[in-house]
Enzyme design. Structure first.
Site, PDB file in Angstrom:
ATOM      1  N   LYS A  54       8.529  20.110  -5.004  1.00  0.00           N
ATOM      2  CA  LYS A  54       7.566  19.453  -4.111  1.00  0.00           C
ATOM      3  C   LYS A  54       7.356  20.360  -2.914  1.00  0.00           C
ATOM      4  O   LYS A  54       8.221  21.173  -2.577  1.00  0.00           O
ATOM      5  CB  LYS A  54       8.093  18.090  -3.645  1.00  0.00           C
TER       6      LYS A  54
HETATM    7  P1  NAD Z   1      -4.111   9.784  -0.720  1.00  0.00           P
HETATM    8  O1  NAD Z   1      -3.968  10.653   0.458  1.00  0.00           O
HETATM    9  O2  NAD Z   1      -5.273   9.994  -1.641  1.00  0.00           O
HETATM   10  O3  NAD Z   1      -4.143   8.228  -0.273  1.00  0.00           O
HETATM   11  C1  NAD Z   1      -3.137   7.667   0.518  1.00  0.00           C
HETATM   12  C2  NAD Z   1      -3.606   6.303   0.962  1.00  0.00           C
HETATM   13  O4  NAD Z   1      -2.560   5.675   1.707  1.00  0.00           O
HETATM   14  C3  NAD Z   1      -4.825   6.335   1.881  1.00  0.00           C
HETATM   15  O5  NAD Z   1      -5.706   5.278   1.561  1.00  0.00           O
HETATM   16  C4  NAD Z   1      -4.217   6.104   3.265  1.00  0.00           C
HETATM   17  O6  NAD Z   1      -5.136   5.550   4.210  1.00  0.00           O
HETATM   18  C5  NAD Z   1      -3.126   5.135   2.896  1.00  0.00           C
HETATM   19  N1  NAD Z   1      -2.139   4.982   3.963  1.00  0.00           N
HETATM   20  C6  NAD Z   1      -1.595   5.918   4.755  1.00  0.00           C
HETATM   21  N2  NAD Z   1      -0.791   5.361   5.661  1.00  0.00           N
HETATM   22  C7  NAD Z   1      -0.815   4.037   5.432  1.00  0.00           C
HETATM   23  C8  NAD Z   1      -0.196   2.915   6.035  1.00  0.00           C
HETATM   24  N3  NAD Z   1       0.613   3.059   7.085  1.00  0.00           N
HETATM   25  N4  NAD Z   1      -0.447   1.681   5.520  1.00  0.00           N
HETATM   26  C9  NAD Z   1      -1.258   1.516   4.463  1.00  0.00           C
HETATM   27  N5  NAD Z   1      -1.893   2.544   3.859  1.00  0.00           N
HETATM   28  C10 NAD Z   1      -1.655   3.782   4.334  1.00  0.00           C
HETATM   29  O7  NAD Z   1      -2.722   9.893  -1.523  1.00  0.00           O
HETATM   30  P2  NAD Z   1      -2.452   9.600  -3.042  1.00  0.00           P
HETATM   31  O8  NAD Z   1      -2.573  10.871  -3.798  1.00  0.00           O
HETATM   32  O9  NAD Z   1      -3.198   8.401  -3.477  1.00  0.00           O
HETATM   33  O10 NAD Z   1      -0.890   9.279  -2.996  1.00  0.00           O
HETATM   34  C11 NAD Z   1      -0.401   7.980  -2.650  1.00  0.00           C
HETATM   35  C12 NAD Z   1       1.036   7.874  -3.111  1.00  0.00           C
HETATM   36  O11 NAD Z   1       1.104   8.121  -4.530  1.00  0.00           O
HETATM   37  C13 NAD Z   1       2.007   8.878  -2.491  1.00  0.00           C
HETATM   38  O12 NAD Z   1       3.271   8.276  -2.365  1.00  0.00           O
HETATM   39  C14 NAD Z   1       2.080   9.990  -3.533  1.00  0.00           C
HETATM   40  O13 NAD Z   1       3.279  10.730  -3.448  1.00  0.00           O
HETATM   41  C15 NAD Z   1       2.018   9.164  -4.795  1.00  0.00           C
HETATM   42  N6  NAD Z   1       1.590   9.923  -5.973  1.00  0.00           N
HETATM   43  C16 NAD Z   1       0.386  10.544  -6.016  1.00  0.00           C
HETATM   44  C17 NAD Z   1       0.024  11.241  -7.170  1.00  0.00           C
HETATM   45  C18 NAD Z   1      -1.332  11.885  -7.316  1.00  0.00           C
HETATM   46  O14 NAD Z   1      -1.636  12.393  -8.427  1.00  0.00           O
HETATM   47  N7  NAD Z   1      -2.195  11.893  -6.315  1.00  0.00           N
HETATM   48  C19 NAD Z   1       0.911  11.327  -8.254  1.00  0.00           C
HETATM   49  C20 NAD Z   1       2.137  10.665  -8.171  1.00  0.00           C
HETATM   50  C21 NAD Z   1       2.464   9.959  -7.028  1.00  0.00           C
END
Ligand code: NAD
Length: 412
Positions: free
Chosen positions: A104
């Site tokens: 990561k």
């Molecule tokens: P992203 O940046 O696209 O979206 C994150 C979202 O979380 C946004 O809508 C943001 O406004 C919201 N957010 C931030 N702070 C917040 C708070 N305090 N309260 C409520 N909402 C809040 O990120 P993503 O890629 O969707 O990732 C989200 C989660 O999924 C992370 O934990 C990431 O590690 C995990 N994840 C993502 C992927 C991927 O392929 N993108 C894969 C596996 C896991």
């Protein structure tokens, strides 16, 4: 906060290691990252000042294949958070059986404060700092919070200046640069497939289920779309601007359009009542999907959660204490290390397509993703039955066993 996250992931590992009666020295070897890199990044900001940022890459384990894991741009990023996320990647790739290890990375920065030019300059500086430890057969980054296809395109370009054309160095690229069709939707889609598999074991389907989703970014929006397509009703969505609840059902496409037309958030959204924090997470519903931050489901919140099922789209949303509360209350939790593995699975498909320079269509991508997610669930479920444990401990047991076996065979 991030030290808690690391301690929590270690505790989940220890629970599984105990069940496996794993010798202490093997557990220590498996938990210790192979390499931790920290780089200083100096960037000329738009206003002429010098911005100094810190970037991290932690390569946790590569016994089963090249290191693999996303890059996160967030002000919470530090060495401990990145280490916790890297270890989760190692177990995740093993649980779904894709031939990668775990890594990561991230930069400690408030991504929303950067202009596009600053973001690009920072990304290129980061690759200047780590290009010699990444590569298509060594370590392959991908998107995570606040990074996306554009970020991956800059990485691909910057890396190619040092090492020539190598699209497999990074996944989650735009399709026009060798990305895979279906990669953007993959994590959210996998979350939905995982939910369907669990519901099947209870003789249920998604039809008519009420769902609350925290996080309306990549994972949250794509999961929401696919849940709706399967007949479920999204009654709550939340992002950094707050939570919005509408028991009649939220029009997801309209909410996504609202974000895209505005500042990228739900700020000012009027399609639901504004409900924040714990009250949002405890909204009565069938399925709660945390898809934003780690550590949001604490024991206190867990006592009040109104859902029957929790599907972890985010990494590390549940603390070990909360997990115990969910167990005691009979709430089923599909753990992050399996539930959000759709992203790395389609990243694997993208990487294989890059290696062969031969590209798949959407039907093939989604069909293969479905097979991997279903097989992953069957293995986790069977492991839970065998050991009489919950799905999280089972998933860790499965992942750890597979990595330990590969490590032993390689003589590590
Ligand atoms: P992203 O940046 O696209 O979206 C994150 C979202 O979380 C946004 O809508 C943001 O406004 C919201 N957010 C931030 N702070 C917040 C708070 N305090 N309260 C409520 N909402 C809040 O990120 P993503 O890629 O969707 O990732 C989200 C989660 O999924 C992370 O934990 C990431 O590690 C995990 N994840 C993502 C992927 C991927 O392929 N993108 C894969 C596996 C896991």
């Amino acid at each position: 906060m991030s030290s808690d996250f690391l301690a929590n992931t270690q505790r989940y590992f220890e629970n599984a290691a105990k069940l496996l009666k794993m010798p202490k020295e093997v557990a220590t070897h498996l938990q210790t990252p192979r390499r931790e890199v920290r780089v200083e990044l100096n960037v000329k900001m738009d206003d002429g000042t010098l911005g100094t940022f810190i970037g991290f890459r932690v390569q946790h384990d590569n016994a089963r294949g090249p290191f693999k894991g996303g890059l996160r741009y967030h002000h919470h990023v530090d060495a401990q958070e990145v280490t916790a996320l890297a270890t989760l990647m190692t177990w995740k790739t093993a649980i779904v059986g894709v031939p990668f290890g775990g890594a990561k990375g991230g930069i400690a920065v408030d991504a929303r404060s950067l202009s596009a030019a600053e973001n690009q300059a920072l990304t290129r500086k980061f690759i200047d700092g780590i290009h010699d430890i990444i590569g298509a057969t060594t370590d392959i980054p991908a998107p995570d919070m606040n990074t996306n296809g554009q970020t991956m395109a800059w990485i691909f370009d910057q890396y190619s200046k040092y090492h020539g054309y190598e699209p497999g160095v990074v996944t989650g690229k735009p399709v026009s640069l060798g990305g895979s069709i279906g990669r953007t939707a993959a994590t959210g889609r996998g979350v939905v497939y995982a939910t369907e598999e669990l519901l099947k074991t209870e003789g249920e389907t998604l039809e008519g289920k009420t769902i609350v989703i925290q996080g309306f970014g990549n994972v949250g929006t794509w999961a929401a779309r696919d849940y709706v397509a399967q007949g479920a009703k999204i009654i709550g969505i939340a992002d950094i601007s707050g939570g919005y609840v509408n028991r009649e059902g939220i029009d997801i496409e309209a909410a996504i359009k609202f974000c895209n037309d505005g500042d990228g958030t739900l700020k000012g959204y009027t399609g639901g009542d504004t409900i924040d924090g714990t009250a949002f997470l405890t909204t009565p519903c069938d399925i709660l999907v945390p898809a934003a931050l780690s550590g949001v489901l604490t024991a206190e919140v867990a006592k009040e959660v109104g859902a029957k099922y929790i599907v972890e789209g985010a990494n590390g949303p549940t603390t070990p204490e909360a997990d115990e509360v969910f167990d005691a209350r009979g709430i089923h939790v599909i753990p992050d290390v399996y539930a959000n593995a759709g992203g790395v699975t389609v990243s694997y498909f993208e990487w294989s397509q890059n290696m062969q320079h031969f590209y798949w269509d959407m039907e093939k991508v989604n069909g293969e993703l479905r097979k991997v997610m279903n097989a992953g669930f069957a293995s986790v479920h069977a492991t839970a039955k065998k050991h009489g444990c919950n799905l999280r401990t089972a998933a860790f047991v499965l992942g750890i066993e597979r990595v330990a076996a590969a490590s032993e065979l390689r003589g590590l």
